[in-house]
Design an enzyme around this catalytic site. Structure first.
Site: not given
Length: 367
Positions: A64, A90, A131-132, A218, A242, A244
């Site tokens: 991300g 944070k 993307t999470s 997925k 693939a 990452v």
């Protein structure tokens, strides 16, 4: 999406961000200020800003962060969806965000299991990058059967929120190569390897029977996303990367990497174990998004290296702290692999020198 991580993990991610920002200077993280003149200038540019404003879920994750960085380099304004107020606090404590955000980036709290918070986060954005991914640092593999169900539900809710949000026209969802490679009965020709491309889907029953939970999650998530987008005006594209890798992946991405490698011996033996550099994956997200106004559509497999030697695989295991021996591979004993990965679709898009000027959208088909 439902990222469960320790304080040390978040701090490591923030430090990684800080180092990258100092190195590249691409993001100017500073406390927000601004007087009347600054506000007036921003108001004058509002129309243009909105046209290039996108939302990224999981923007503080390994992938991300790279996607957000790449979007900024391409001139986009990014709304960063943070899971919890604790995470945002944070980041602010470490002066990564000002009260009014920083140039080009704003933050918003969005729970991917809460449709209303997703709608609020996406409102005003023309595109969404989902993307999470679910991880559990307390688990050995980092992924469970329960997480697979949650991931599918979250993907469905994200796409439904995109459809519901009037401003959103396009969505790029990060899936995985794992959603393409696991089947019990691939057609097989002894003379030539069987090609694995975007038309291939992993078999959910096979994944369940072999406890390949990340592959199952997925696959279910991507199919749920396509179902939610079917019959709507939303343009959806999925990227299937693939494993990452890239600078810092062993420190910032170990848990998803371990989950990905469940069943890796079989993938290695069949010629299906591959890696993708995080920068290439991030660039693929942005390039595909931009081409969605033209001919881009459907699924895109993304990888840049196929692991063919047992020594390569053993080194990858060693770096991740996994025990293992050097496995035999087809290349080691001169046997041809049964399968061959294909990423021609993405390669053609990435290498295209000119943009198409007509609009054509090709929906994905699945079983």
């Amino acid at each position: 999406m439902g990222v469960l991580r320790s304080t040390q993990s978040l701090e490591a991610e923030v430090e990684e961000m800080r180092a990258a920002l100092l190195l590249h200077g691409a993001w100017a993280w500073r406390p927000g200020g601004g007087g009347a003149a600054k506000r007036a200038a921003r108001a004058a540019e509002a129309a243009g800003v909105e046209a290039r404003t996108v939302c990224v879920t999981g923007g503080t994750s390994f992938l991300g962060f790279a996607v957000v960085d790449r979007l900024l380099r391409h001139g986009y304004n990014v709304r960063l969806a943070i899971e919890t107020q604790e995470d945002l606090d944070k980041l602010r404590e470490m002066e990564m965000f000002g009260e009014n955000g920083r140039d080009g980036v704003w933050t918003v709290i969005a729970n991917v299991m809460d449709p209303e918070s997703l709608h609020e986060a996406f409102d005003g954005c023309v595109g969404v990058f989902h993307t999470s991914s679910l991880v559990d640092p307390g688990g050995i593999s980092g992924y469970t059967k329960h997480m697979a169900r949650l991931e599918a539900k979250a993907a469905e809710l994200v796409v439904e929120a995109c459809v519901r949000t009037e401003s959103v026209r396009k969505c790029v969802l990060t899936s995985s190569l794992l959603a393409c490679v696991w089947r019990q009965n691939f057609a097989y020709d002894r003379r030539f390897p069987t090609t694995i491309d975007e038309n291939c889907w992993s078999d959910e029953s096979f994944c369940r029977d072999n406890k390949l939970w990340l592959s199952l999650g997925k696959t279910m998530a991507e199919k749920a996303a396509w179902r939610a987008a079917r019959g709507t005006d939303l343009k959806l594209v999925t990227i299937c990367p693939a494993l990452v890798t890239g600078p810092g992946f062993l420190r910032r991405n170990p848990t998803p990497s371990i989950a990905y490698l469940k069943g890796a011996h079989a993938m290695l033996a069949e010629g299906l174990l591959a890696t993708a550099n995080v920068e290439r994956v991030a660039e693929a997200h942005v390039r595909v998004y931009e081409e969605m106004s033209g001919t881009a559509g459907g699924r895109y497999i993304c990888y840049d290296h196929v692991v063919r030697r047992g020594e390569e695989f053993t080194e990858l295991q060693r770096q991740l702290g996994l025990p293992g021996r050097v496995p035999a591979t087809p290349q080691d004993d001169d046997r041809p692999p049964r399968f061959q990965l294909c990423n021609r679709k993405l390669s053609a898009l990435m290498s295209a020198r000119r943009r198409c000027t007509y609009d054509a959208y090709f929906p994905v088909l699945y079983e």
